[in-house]
Enzyme design. Structure first.
Site, PDB file in Angstrom:
ATOM      1  N   GLU A 157      -2.361  -7.191   3.620  1.00 12.56           N
ATOM      2  CA  GLU A 157      -1.341  -8.237   3.718  1.00 12.56           C
ATOM      3  C   GLU A 157      -1.227  -8.972   2.387  1.00 12.56           C
ATOM      4  O   GLU A 157      -0.601 -10.028   2.298  1.00 12.56           O
ATOM      5  CB  GLU A 157      -1.660  -9.199   4.852  1.00 12.56           C
ATOM      6  CG  GLU A 157      -2.984  -9.932   4.718  1.00 12.56           C
ATOM      7  CD  GLU A 157      -3.096 -11.085   5.702  1.00 12.56           C
ATOM      8  OE1 GLU A 157      -2.318 -12.032   5.580  1.00 12.56           O
ATOM      9  OE2 GLU A 157      -3.971 -11.015   6.583  1.00 12.56           O
ATOM     10  N   LYS A 181     -17.947 -17.409  19.681  1.00 10.35           N
ATOM     11  CA  LYS A 181     -17.172 -17.930  20.820  1.00 10.35           C
ATOM     12  C   LYS A 181     -16.439 -16.788  21.538  1.00 10.35           C
ATOM     13  O   LYS A 181     -16.227 -16.833  22.741  1.00 10.35           O
ATOM     14  CB  LYS A 181     -16.148 -18.956  20.335  1.00 10.35           C
ATOM     15  CG  LYS A 181     -16.770 -20.260  19.889  1.00 10.35           C
ATOM     16  CD  LYS A 181     -15.712 -21.275  19.520  1.00 10.35           C
ATOM     17  CE  LYS A 181     -16.390 -22.557  19.056  1.00 10.35           C
ATOM     18  NZ  LYS A 181     -15.472 -23.677  18.916  1.00 10.35           N
ATOM     19  N   HIS A 193     -12.870  -8.770  14.666  1.00  8.30           N
ATOM     20  CA  HIS A 193     -12.309  -9.303  13.428  1.00  8.30           C
ATOM     21  C   HIS A 193     -12.910 -10.700  13.256  1.00  8.30           C
ATOM     22  O   HIS A 193     -12.931 -11.487  14.195  1.00  8.30           O
ATOM     23  CB  HIS A 193     -10.780  -9.388  13.531  1.00  8.30           C
ATOM     24  CG  HIS A 193     -10.189 -10.292  12.499  1.00  8.30           C
ATOM     25  ND1 HIS A 193     -10.361 -10.067  11.159  1.00  8.30           N
ATOM     26  CD2 HIS A 193      -9.465 -11.444  12.594  1.00  8.30           C
ATOM     27  CE1 HIS A 193      -9.750 -11.028  10.476  1.00  8.30           C
ATOM     28  NE2 HIS A 193      -9.211 -11.873  11.321  1.00  8.30           N
ATOM     29  N   CYS A 196      -4.166  -9.466   9.419  1.00  8.94           N
ATOM     30  CA  CYS A 196      -5.464  -8.775   9.345  1.00  8.94           C
ATOM     31  C   CYS A 196      -5.469  -7.452  10.123  1.00  8.94           C
ATOM     32  O   CYS A 196      -6.485  -6.767  10.167  1.00  8.94           O
ATOM     33  CB  CYS A 196      -6.569  -9.685   9.869  1.00  8.94           C
ATOM     34  SG  CYS A 196      -6.571 -11.282   9.060  1.00  8.94           S
TER      35      CYS A 196
END
Ligand code: ACO
Length: 453
Positions: free
Chosen positions: A86, A259, A250, A120
């Site tokens: 990106e 989390k 990722h 991503c």
């Protein structure tokens, strides 16, 4: 050729991270935030970055050249070269075409593939293109290479400590040591303005931090549930996380990954029949009627499942976070840095026969969960792991840079982002041997590179 080939996957893998980093404890002091905000709150230790000597093409050239060299790849044996990034420096010409310099000089120009972009996620899309090609009727028996690279930089403010930079290259073909499961990829694609780069004059994204976290977690919920459903079609006993040896994500920053693993457990909890729930999730039954969509920022749910999943996190996910914690968010290569970290954390003997799931997320948004099986043959794994260990060991040889100097380097990148002609001033001495670097941008914005010996 054509026909269905077996065990398509990763034959070899290479990683490149920049030779300079800023320490997150020092960055906390420099930015005047409370101690622990980046190191504990985000779970980050170091952040890799590039001076104006490196750009997306140099990063990708470096990692690709290393992959070719270390694995003695005959460039005529490559039929597809895909790039995921990106970090856009040209609205038309692909990075892939620049990488062709390594092939065309040997007369190898019959190579499909170009660049793929969505935040991503581009590296994963490029990887899927490569796998699909090898498994398709278009395949001509040669191997594919996937390169994913990015320079992740944010403007001054809360997002800046979640930057990073790096590149990975994967050699893809049949009879691989790391094999992709077929028919279980689970995707979730939707429109969101969580993180995007509409200002083509700037290297920085626009970010809605809170929304990006919500988008990431909701994409995870969707992909994970669909992935489990697809897995159960071939394996009715599939029990979600408990049936996996590892779960890789990722990683925008390590805390979000922890989390996320807790979130996977929350999904498993909600999906369990009552009798299993009581036994497997003691003390958590008060959450049984909670809805996924209402709980992205619910502290009670988060704390309860973070506590519940601590051991599972240590076992199945933490080993994948070494590069993320010490380099930062590399964007497209982030998940594959996770794969490299996981692989080097164990011996080939420990890895054989293991199965793990990977979650790829790109803002905007595109996401997929898929799975990899490690083959049973240790001898197939040794070369891949040894080579990766060498790459990962370079992290310890990097130079720590004062946050004030890092900030000046970021300002210089920003000021010169669109300057042409331009001669970069960043140090060549600090670069690792074998690193490609930018020597010049001429008045037609054509870039030239050299390679450090
Ligand atoms: N000690 C320990 N923890 C602390 C401290 C401290 N001194 N100070 C703050 N924290 C904790 C906060 O409690 C918070 O924890 P929580 O996540 O459990 O709520 C955490 O550190 C982050 O602090 P906040 O003040 O909530 O958030 P901040 O304003 O620093 O922004 C964010 C964090 C949103 C991640 C920002 O860095 C950002 O926008 N990054 C880029 C976007 C991103 O990475 N999104 C993720 C998915 S999209 C992608 O991959 C790009």
């Amino acid at each position: 050729m054509g026909g269905r080939v077996e065990n398509v996957g990763v034959l070899a893998m290479e990683l490149y991270v920049p030779s300079q980093y800023v320490d997150q404890t020092e960055l906390e002091k420099y930015n005047g935030v409370s101690p622990g905000k980046y190191t504990v709150g985000l779970g980050q230790s170091k952040m890799g970055f590039c001076s104006d000597r490196e750009d997306i093409q140099s990063l990708c050239l470096t990692v690709l050249h290393r992959l070719i060299e270390k694995n003695n790849i005959n460039v005529h044996d490559i039929g597809r070269l895909e790039v995921g990034t990106e970090t856009i420096i040209d609205k038309s010409k692909s990075v892939k075409t620049f990488l062709m310099t390594l092939f065309a000089k040997e007369g190898a120009t019959d190579i499909e593939g170009i660049d793929t972009t969505n935040a991503c996620y581009g590296g994963t899309a490029a990887l899927f293109n490569a796998i699909n090609w090898v498994e398709s009727s278009s395949w001509d028996g040669r191997k594919a290479i996937v390169v994913a690279g990015d320079i992740a930089v944010y403007g001054k403010g809360p997002a800046r400590p979640t930057g990073g930079a790096g590149a990975v290259a994967l050699l893809i073909g049949p009879n691989a040591p790391l094999v992709f499961d077929r028919g279980v990829r689970a995707s979730y694609m939707a429109h969101a303005y969580d993180f995007y780069k509409p200002d083509l004059a700037s290297e920085f994204p626009l970010v809605d931090g809170k929304l990006s976290i919500q988008c990431y977690l909701s994409a995870l919920d969707s992909c994970y549930n669909l992935f489990c459903k697809k897995m159960r079609k071939t394996d009715p006993d599939f029990r979600g996380l408990l049936s996996l040896d590892g779960m890789l994500f990722h990683s925008p920053y390590c805390k979000l990954v922890q989390k996320s693993l807790a979130r996977v457990c929350f999904n498993d909890f909600l999906n369990s029949p009552p009798e299993v729930r009581e036994q497997q999730f003691p003390g958590l039954s008060k959450f049984k009627d909670y809805k996924l969509a209402d709980t992205y920022f619910d502290r009670d749910v988060e704390n309860a499942f973070m506590t519940y999943s601590q051991k599972l996190f240590d076992e199945k996910t933490k080993p994948s976070l070494y590069i993320s914690r010490n380099v930062g968010n590399m964007y497209t290569p982030s998940l594959y840095g996770g794969l490299a970290s996981y692989l080097v954390s164990k011996s080939p003997k420990e890895l054989v026969g293991k199965k793990f799931a990977l979650f790829s997320y790109g803002s905007g948004l595109a996401s997929t969960m898929y799975s990899i099986n490690i083959c049973d043959d240790v001898s197939k794994l040794n070369g891949l792991i040894d080579s990766l260990k060498l790459s990962v060991s370079l992290l310890d040889k990097r130079e720590s840079v004062d946050p004030a100097v890092f900030s000046d380097i970021m300002d210089l990148r920003t000021a010169n982002y669109h300057t042409a002609p331009y001669t970069p001033t960043g140090s060549i001495d600090v670069l690792f041997p074998g690193t490609y670097y930018l020597t010049n941008i001429d008045d037609q914005r054509r870039r030239t590179y050299d390679r450090k010996v």
